[in-house]
Design an enzyme around this catalytic site. Structure first.
Site: not given
Length: 337
Positions: A13, A179, A244, A283, A285, A298, A300, A304
């Site tokens: 990443e 990612s 992205y 964050r 998900d 998961e 994070n 990002g």
């Protein structure tokens, strides 16, 4: 404040990290802070002008592996340097690898240096998807059914076990990547072997029940769960390219979901945040099934901060501009580390 941004690194990443760090650099410079940004792959000072945009695929895995052999030595030198020791805080603009799995956090803790994001335990647990799933199960946060395999196990035996325990489609991904790097949506038996091999290139292997439905995410900043975001990729699959590349994915915030589902998502997100022992921000998900059942995928711990990133979108939905969000994250680092 005198701030240092750790950027880049040697994980898959890396490009995303550089983009996040460039955005943070600009926001904090505009706010009047003294900022130094360091590429932790080399220890060199960098500026946003020297960086390329995130590509549609992760960086070359072989080149990253070679650079990663010196990564701990570079971090040790940086942490011992005057510029880092004299900083008010380190903003961790890193994603994945040593920068997010607890190893860097342990070095910073030993040196008594403040930094953004979660500490050693939460970073290690969140990076290891199987371990975080075990935590989810112990605290009542629903997560898809899964199997775990060591990367050096026979791929033939892995495939056989998967076929006996799961139906298609299913998800195969590295246990310690982000990612969607190395992730495959496996629709039938002929795709199985290649997907196992792809995941094994990066780490041990996680096989997960595929939840047909919608992609959601919830940011937590401090003790506040922000509005739920729905992620709608053009192709129906939220891969690296769709994450992205501007225009490849639609984001709806707040998500157009029933109020009780939104509240459940925020509640589960906060439970996962606390259960993993996160601090600062993170964050979480989710997948939302066709029956409106939530499944946590998961956590994070260093999400990002690019132009297409989700935490800034959620913050903006409640009136928090990007520069204010970064200031808040830095304040939390100062208060909690």
């Amino acid at each position: 404040m005198n701030l240092v941004i750790f950027a880049g690194g040697t994980s898959s990443e890396r490009d995303v990290s550089l983009a996040s760090s460039a955005a943070v650099y600009k926001a904090m410079t505009d706010a009047g802070h003294s900022i130094t940004m360091i590429d932790t792959a080399s220890g060199e000072f960098i500026t946003p002008e020297t960086l390329a945009q995130v590509g549609t695929a992760p960086p070359d895995r072989i080149a990253l592996k070679k650079a990663s052999e010196k990564q701990l030595a570079v971090y040790s030198q940086l942490i011992g340097s005057d510029i880092v020791k004299k900083a008010d805080a380190i903003f961790l603009g890193l994603h994945g690898g040593i920068g997010e799995n607890g190893k860097l956090q342990s070095l910073l803790d030993l040196a008594n240096i403040r930094y953004t994001g979660s500490g050693v335990l939460a970073s290690a647990l969140a990076m290891n998807k199987v371990m975080s799933k075990r935590v989810f199960g112990s605290i009542g946060v629903p997560t898809p059914q899964y199997l775990f395999f060591k990367r050096n196990e026979s791929h033939t035996k892995i495939a056989s076990r998967i076929e006996s325990d799961f139906s298609f489609p299913l998800i195969i991904k590295p246990n310690e990547e982000g990612s969607t790097v190395g992730l495959s949506l496996v629709k039938d038996r002929p795709e199985l072997t290649a997907a196992i091999g792809k995941a094994a290139q990066y780490s041990d292997i996680l096989v997960e029940e595929y939840i047909e439905g919608r992609e959601l995410t919830v940011a937590v900043v401090g003790d506040q769960a922000l509005p739920v975001i729905e992620i709608i990729p053009q192709s129906g699959f939220y891969d690296y390219e769709h994450k992205y590349t501007k225009g490849k994915t639609q984001y709806v915030c707040p998500a157009d979901i029933p109020a009780n589902v939104a509240e459940d998502a925020k509640r589960f997100a906060k439970q996962a945040f606390d259960g993993i022992n996160c601090r600062g921000y993170a964050r979480i998900d989710f997948r939302l099934s066709l029956e409106n059942k939530l499944y946590c995928l998961e956590v994070n711990t260093l999400p990002g901060m690019t132009a297409t990133s989700l935490v800034p979108k959620a913050a903006k939905a409640v009136g928090i501009e990007f520069d204010q969000l970064i200031e808040k994250i830095i304040q939390l680092a100062s208060a909690e580390t």
